[in-house]
Design a protein around this motif. Structure first.
Motif, PDB file in Angstrom:
ATOM      1  N   UNK A  68     106.296  85.480  87.200  1.00  0.00           N
ATOM      2  CA  UNK A  68     106.730  84.299  86.429  1.00  0.00           C
ATOM      3  C   UNK A  68     107.708  84.835  85.372  1.00  0.00           C
ATOM      4  N   UNK A  69     108.357  83.966  84.599  1.00  0.00           N
ATOM      5  CA  UNK A  69     109.138  84.489  83.476  1.00  0.00           C
ATOM      6  C   UNK A  69     108.228  85.361  82.589  1.00  0.00           C
ATOM      7  N   UNK A  70     108.814  86.327  81.891  1.00  0.00           N
ATOM      8  CA  UNK A  70     108.013  87.257  81.084  1.00  0.00           C
ATOM      9  C   UNK A  70     107.130  86.518  80.082  1.00  0.00           C
ATOM     10  N   UNK A  71     107.618  85.409  79.536  1.00  0.00           N
ATOM     11  CA  UNK A  71     106.860  84.660  78.521  1.00  0.00           C
ATOM     12  C   UNK A  71     105.761  83.794  79.123  1.00  0.00           C
ATOM     13  N   UNK A  72     105.718  83.723  80.458  1.00  0.00           N
ATOM     14  CA  UNK A  72     104.708  82.890  81.119  1.00  0.00           C
ATOM     15  C   UNK A  72     105.334  81.675  81.780  1.00  0.00           C
ATOM     16  N   UNK A  73     104.547  81.038  82.654  1.00  0.00           N
ATOM     17  CA  UNK A  73     105.006  79.816  83.337  1.00  0.00           C
ATOM     18  C   UNK A  73     105.337  78.744  82.304  1.00  0.00           C
ATOM     19  N   UNK A  74     106.420  78.028  82.517  1.00  0.00           N
ATOM     20  CA  UNK A  74     106.776  76.990  81.546  1.00  0.00           C
ATOM     21  C   UNK A  74     105.687  75.909  81.490  1.00  0.00           C
ATOM     22  N   UNK A  75     105.022  75.647  82.635  1.00  0.00           N
ATOM     23  CA  UNK A  75     103.932  74.655  82.632  1.00  0.00           C
ATOM     24  C   UNK A  75     102.802  75.109  81.697  1.00  0.00           C
ATOM     25  N   UNK A  76     102.545  76.414  81.682  1.00  0.00           N
ATOM     26  CA  UNK A  76     101.478  76.921  80.806  1.00  0.00           C
ATOM     27  C   UNK A  76     101.935  76.906  79.339  1.00  0.00           C
ATOM     28  N   UNK A  77     103.187  77.238  79.100  1.00  0.00           N
ATOM     29  CA  UNK A  77     103.682  77.195  77.708  1.00  0.00           C
ATOM     30  C   UNK A  77     103.631  75.751  77.191  1.00  0.00           C
ATOM     31  N   UNK A  78     103.899  74.806  78.091  1.00  0.00           N
ATOM     32  CA  UNK A  78     103.770  73.384  77.685  1.00  0.00           C
ATOM     33  C   UNK A  78     102.304  73.060  77.382  1.00  0.00           C
ATOM     34  N   UNK A  79     101.396  73.564  78.229  1.00  0.00           N
ATOM     35  CA  UNK A  79      99.957  73.300  78.020  1.00  0.00           C
ATOM     36  C   UNK A  79      99.481  73.931  76.704  1.00  0.00           C
ATOM     37  N   UNK A  80     100.026  75.093  76.375  1.00  0.00           N
ATOM     38  CA  UNK A  80      99.667  75.765  75.112  1.00  0.00           C
ATOM     39  C   UNK A  80     100.149  74.914  73.931  1.00  0.00           C
ATOM     40  N   UNK A  81     101.410  74.442  74.018  1.00  0.00           N
ATOM     41  CA  UNK A  81     101.949  73.598  72.937  1.00  0.00           C
ATOM     42  C   UNK A  81     101.098  72.339  72.790  1.00  0.00           C
ATOM     43  N   UNK A  82     100.685  71.743  73.913  1.00  0.00           N
ATOM     44  CA  UNK A  82      99.872  70.514  73.870  1.00  0.00           C
ATOM     45  C   UNK A  82      98.503  70.798  73.250  1.00  0.00           C
ATOM     46  N   UNK A  83      97.938  71.959  73.567  1.00  0.00           N
ATOM     47  CA  UNK A  83      96.629  72.333  72.982  1.00  0.00           C
ATOM     48  C   UNK A  83      96.734  72.479  71.458  1.00  0.00           C
ATOM     49  N   UNK A  84      97.785  73.143  70.994  1.00  0.00           N
ATOM     50  CA  UNK A  84      97.942  73.318  69.544  1.00  0.00           C
ATOM     51  C   UNK A  84      98.111  71.965  68.849  1.00  0.00           C
ATOM     52  N   UNK A  85      98.821  71.050  69.515  1.00  0.00           N
ATOM     53  CA  UNK A  85      99.022  69.728  68.929  1.00  0.00           C
ATOM     54  C   UNK A  85      97.677  68.976  68.865  1.00  0.00           C
ATOM     55  N   UNK A  86      96.977  68.992  69.993  1.00  0.00           N
ATOM     56  CA  UNK A  86      95.729  68.227  70.123  1.00  0.00           C
ATOM     57  C   UNK A  86      94.626  68.770  69.196  1.00  0.00           C
ATOM     58  N   UNK A  87      94.432  70.078  69.223  1.00  0.00           N
ATOM     59  CA  UNK A  87      93.275  70.657  68.526  1.00  0.00           C
ATOM     60  C   UNK A  87      93.581  71.056  67.089  1.00  0.00           C
ATOM     61  N   UNK A  88      94.828  71.407  66.800  1.00  0.00           N
ATOM     62  CA  UNK A  88      95.114  72.058  65.522  1.00  0.00           C
ATOM     63  C   UNK A  88      96.170  71.352  64.687  1.00  0.00           C
ATOM     64  N   UNK A  89      96.660  70.210  65.182  1.00  0.00           N
ATOM     65  CA  UNK A  89      97.705  69.449  64.475  1.00  0.00           C
ATOM     66  C   UNK A  89      98.937  70.312  64.200  1.00  0.00           C
ATOM     67  N   UNK A  90      99.252  71.201  65.137  1.00  0.00           N
ATOM     68  CA  UNK A  90     100.421  72.082  64.996  1.00  0.00           C
ATOM     69  C   UNK A  90     101.449  71.703  66.052  1.00  0.00           C
ATOM     70  N   UNK A  91     102.675  71.425  65.607  1.00  0.00           N
ATOM     71  CA  UNK A  91     103.702  70.999  66.561  1.00  0.00           C
ATOM     72  C   UNK A  91     104.637  72.156  66.892  1.00  0.00           C
TER      73      UNK A  91
END
Ligand code: GLU
Length: 399
Positions: A68-91
Motif C-alpha cells: 500500500x502507500x507507505x502511509x497506509x491505505x487511504x481507506x484506513x487513513x479516512x477511518x482513522x480520521x473518522x475515529x478521531x472525530x467521533x471519539x475525540x472531537x479532533x478534526x
C-alpha cells in the motif's frame, strides 16, 4: 570476532517488558506452570467480525497481496480520521494521519521527526519503558519528571520548571502505563496552558483510551487550538480490539510532522502489513461489541488485585483509573529474605517471585520507579486468582 556496533545502538538495551514476557513464555514452554503478569496484552481474541472480514479479504486476493502507500491505505487513513472525530472531537484530514507497525512505531517515527541531538524530551515518571530508550537512541536527552508525589499526574508548575531552551517534546500517556493513572480534562488543559508560547510539541499516547474505568478519557489535542497545532496524537488497535499481534498503530498531527514521519517510514518499514491494515479498517468502524464485557472483566480483576495487594504487610497499591496494570509499592519488602534469598531491590523481588513462585512481573525500576512492581491483569480470572494465591504465599514466607 569483535563486532563494531554503532554508538547509537549501544545506548539502548532490549525492552524489559518484552524480554520478561519472553522469559515467562520460555519457562511455560519448558512445562513450568508460570503465570505471566508481564506483558500488557489482552488475553481475549480479536473479535470474530474482524477476523471474518479479514479472511474474506484474504480469499479475494488482489490488494491484500500488494504494497500500500507507505502511509497506509487511504481507506484506513479516512477511518482513522473518522475515529478521531467521533471519539475525540479532533478534526484531522486523512492526509494528517499515518498508519504504522504498532503505536510504538508511530511514537518512534514522531520522535525521530522532531528531535535533534541534545534536545530534551520531558517524560513524566513512572513512564513506559520504551520512551527514554527511544530518546537515547535518537540522541535526545530524556528529562524525567517524577509524578509520584502528585498522584501520578504532572502538574503545570513541575512542567514549567522543567522547560529549557532545548525542550522539544512532552510525552503524555493517559490512561498511563505502568500506573493506570487517568489525567482529567482539567489537568491536561492546565498543562496545555503552561505550554502556550513555548514551541514544545506534545506526543499524546492514547493507546489505553478505551480502558478507562474511573474518569473519562480526554485527548490532549482537544485542549485548545494551540495544543491541537502542536500535538501528535497516537493510538492503535492493540489494546481496545485485542489486536496486539496485528501490529497496527496510527498517528495524526500537523501535516509537516506527519509528512516527515511518512518519509521516514517510506525508507524503513514501508507500509504496515496490508492484511492488518484491512482488519483495522473493519475494527475502526465502531467499538467492538465485546468491549463492555472486557471492561467489566478488567475491572473485576483490577479490584481483586487491589484488595489482595493492599492486604499484604509492606505493600500499598494506589487505585488505577484505567489501562490494565496495577503498580504496587513494595518498598516494605526490601531488605527482607525469602528463604536464603535477600531482596534488596525490586529486581530481586521479581527474580525471586519468578524463581520461587513462578509468577512473572516487571520491576518498577524499568519504569523509572524503583521499589514498585508492575502487574498486568489482562489475563483470565483463573490465572488472576492463582497469581494472587502465589503472591500471598510468597509474602507470607518473607522474613
Ligand atoms: N506496551 C505493552 C507493555 O508495556 C506491550 C509490551 C511493550 O511493547 O512494551 O507491556
Amino acid at each position: 570476532m569483535e563486532h563494531h556496533l554503532s554508538q547509537r545502538v549501544q545506548r539502548i538495551k532490549p525492552s524489559a517488558t518484552l524480554a520478561l514476557t519472553a522469559r515467562a513464555k520460555a519457562l511455560a514452554a519448558e512445562g513450568k506452570a508460570v503465570i505471566a503478569l508481564t506483558a500488557g496484552e489482552p488475553e481475549f481474541e480479536t473479535p470474530m467480525a474482524i477476523r471474518e472480514f479479514t479472511i474474506a479479504e484474504l480469499k479475494k486476493g488482489g490488494q491484500v497481496s500488494r504494497y500500500t502507500p507507505a502511509a497506509g491505505l487511504i481507506e484506513l487513513r479516512r477511518a482513522v480520521a473518522a475515529k478521531f472525530k467521533r471519539d475525540n472531537a479532533l478534526t484531522y484530514a486523512p492526509e494528517q494521519c499515518i498508519v504504522s507497525c504498532g503505536a510504538k512505531h508511530s511514537i518512534f517515527n514522531a520522535l525521530a521527526a522532531l528531535v535533534e541531538d541534545g534536545d530534551e524530551v520531558l517524560i513524566p515518571a513512572p513512564y513506559w519503558v520504551s520512551y527514554p530508550e527511544m530518546c537515547a537512541f535518537l540522541g535526545a536527552k530524556p528529562v524525567i519528571l517524577d509524578t509520584s508525589r502528585t498522584g501520578m499526574v504532572l502538574t503545570p508548575e513541575a512542567l514549567r520548571a522543567a522547560i529549557t531552551p532545548r525542550t522539544r517534546v512532552l510525552l503524555v500517556n493517559t490512561p498511563g502505563n505502568p500506573t493506570g493513572a487517568v489525567w482529567s480534562e482539567q489537568q491536561q488543559r492546565a498543562l496545555a496552558h503552561a505550554l502556550e508560547g513555548t514551541g514544545v510539541y506534545v506526543l499524546s499516547d492514547e493507546i489505553y483510551e478505551k480502558l478507562c474505568y474511573d474518569g473519562k478519557h480526554f485527548s490532549f489535542a482537544a485542549c485548545s487550538q494551540d495544543a491541537f497545532e502542536r500535538t501528535v496524537t497516537i493510538n492503535g488497535g492493540a489494546k481496545a480490539f485485542a489486536m496486539t499481534g496485528w501490529r497496527v498503530g496510527y498517528a495524526a498531527g500537523p501535516r509537516p510532522v506527519i509528512d516527515a514521519m511518512i518519509a521516514l517510514q517510506s525508507h524503513s518499514t514501508s507500509n504496515p502489513a496490508t492484511v492488518s491494515q484491512m482488519a483495522t479498517i473493519k475494527a475502526l468502524e465502531k467499538d467492538p461489541a465485546e468491549l463492555p464485557e472486557w471492561r467489566a472483566c478488567y475491572l473485576r480483576r483490577r479490584d481483586a488485585f487491589l484488595a489482595a495487594l493492599n492486604a499484604l504487610p509492606g505493600v500499598t497499591c494506589a487505585k488505577p483509573g484505567g489501562a490494565f496494570y496495577v503498580f504496587p509499592d513494595i518498598r516494605g519488602w526490601l531488605g527482607k529474605r525469602h528463604g536464603e534469598t535477600l531482596l534488596n531491590t525490586d529486581t530481586d523481588v521479581c527474580d525471586a517471585l519468578l524463581a520461587k513462585s513462578l509468577v512473572a512481573t516487571v520491576p518498577g525500576c524499568e519504569f523509572g520507579a524503583p521499589g514498585f512492581l508492575r502487574i498486568s491483569y489482562a489475563l483470565s480470572d483463573r490465572d488472576v486468582a492463582e497469581a494472587i494465591k502465589r503472591i500471598r504465599e510468597f509474602a507470607a514466607a518473607l522474613r
